[in-house]
Design a protein around this motif. Structure first.
Motif, PDB file in Angstrom:
ATOM      1  N   MET A  46      -6.277  18.997  93.090  1.00  0.00           N
ATOM      2  CA  MET A  46      -5.088  18.201  92.778  1.00  0.00           C
ATOM      3  C   MET A  46      -5.497  16.884  92.118  1.00  0.00           C
ATOM      4  SD  MET A  46      -1.830  18.359  92.849  1.00  0.00           S
ATOM      5  CE  MET A  46      -1.433  19.565  94.085  1.00  0.00           C
ATOM      6  N   SER A  49      -5.756  17.610  88.606  1.00  0.00           N
ATOM      7  CA  SER A  49      -4.403  17.697  88.034  1.00  0.00           C
ATOM      8  C   SER A  49      -3.833  16.304  87.773  1.00  0.00           C
ATOM      9  CB  SER A  49      -3.481  18.467  88.976  1.00  0.00           C
ATOM     10  OG  SER A  49      -3.870  19.809  89.074  1.00  0.00           O
ATOM     11  N   LEU A  73       1.241  13.368  91.700  1.00  0.00           N
ATOM     12  CA  LEU A  73       0.040  14.199  91.758  1.00  0.00           C
ATOM     13  C   LEU A  73      -1.133  13.451  92.384  1.00  0.00           C
ATOM     14  CD1 LEU A  73       0.364  16.006  88.320  1.00  0.00           C
ATOM     15  CD2 LEU A  73       0.945  16.881  90.597  1.00  0.00           C
ATOM     16  N   SER A  87       5.276  21.137  96.937  1.00  0.00           N
ATOM     17  CA  SER A  87       5.765  21.082  95.554  1.00  0.00           C
ATOM     18  C   SER A  87       4.745  21.598  94.549  1.00  0.00           C
ATOM     19  CB  SER A  87       6.127  19.650  95.193  1.00  0.00           C
ATOM     20  OG  SER A  87       7.166  19.188  96.011  1.00  0.00           O
ATOM     21  N   THR A  88       3.521  21.776  94.996  1.00  0.00           N
ATOM     22  CA  THR A  88       2.445  22.215  94.108  1.00  0.00           C
ATOM     23  C   THR A  88       1.631  23.309  94.796  1.00  0.00           C
ATOM     24  OG1 THR A  88       1.085  20.421  94.986  1.00  0.00           O
ATOM     25  CG2 THR A  88       2.261  19.979  92.928  1.00  0.00           C
TER      26      THR A  88
END
Length: 142
Positions: free
Chosen positions: A35, A38, A85, A96-97
């Motif tokens: 993440m 990301s 993020l 959510s991810t």
């Protein structure tokens, strides 16, 4: 006003681009490193979006109120998505991810904060981008 908005979109674009680069340096320290990557990519890409918007700003033909709304929505959305993020990487949220967050879980409050930032940021950039497209299709600004 258009010149000031264009200038500040460029300034914020460079700022967010640099924040995204710095974000990349600290990926190894995040709870969820995938993440973190990301967030790094989103920061760099969001900075470039704001730079692009800053360069095309003077070409838009939009009513003042819509131009102002698009300006604020653009700024909010790019920072909100990057921040969401980044927080997801720090906290290890995943609701959510689910792909990049697989195997991680944060508190309900942390998950909600990430979700609110991602959803509101996504809706804001869709609205702003639609308005900018309309402003470009309406013809060149004198």
């Amino acid at each position: 006003m258009v010149e000031h908005q264009s200038h500040y979109l460029l300034v914020n674009g460079m700022l967010l681009f640099i924040l995204g680069l710095l974000n990349g340096l600290v990926i190894p320290f995040f709870k969820n490193k995938r993440m973190g990557l990301s967030a790094h990519l989103a920061g760099v890409q969001s900075g470039m979006v704001l730079l692009l918007f800053g360069f095309l700003w003077a070409r838009l033909s939009l009513p003042e109120i819509l131009l102002s709304a698009s300006y604020w929505l653009s700024l909010y959305s790019m920072y909100a998505i990057w921040l969401a993020l980044l927080l997801a990487a720090i906290w290890g949220s995943s609701r959510s991810t689910p792909i990049a967050g697989a195997g991680f879980q944060a508190s309900k409050q942390q998950e909600l904060i990430v979700q609110l930032l991602l959803v509101s940021g996504s809706l804001a950039i869709i609205a702003a981008s639609g308005a900018l497209l309309w402003g470009l299709l309406d013809g060149p600004h004198a």
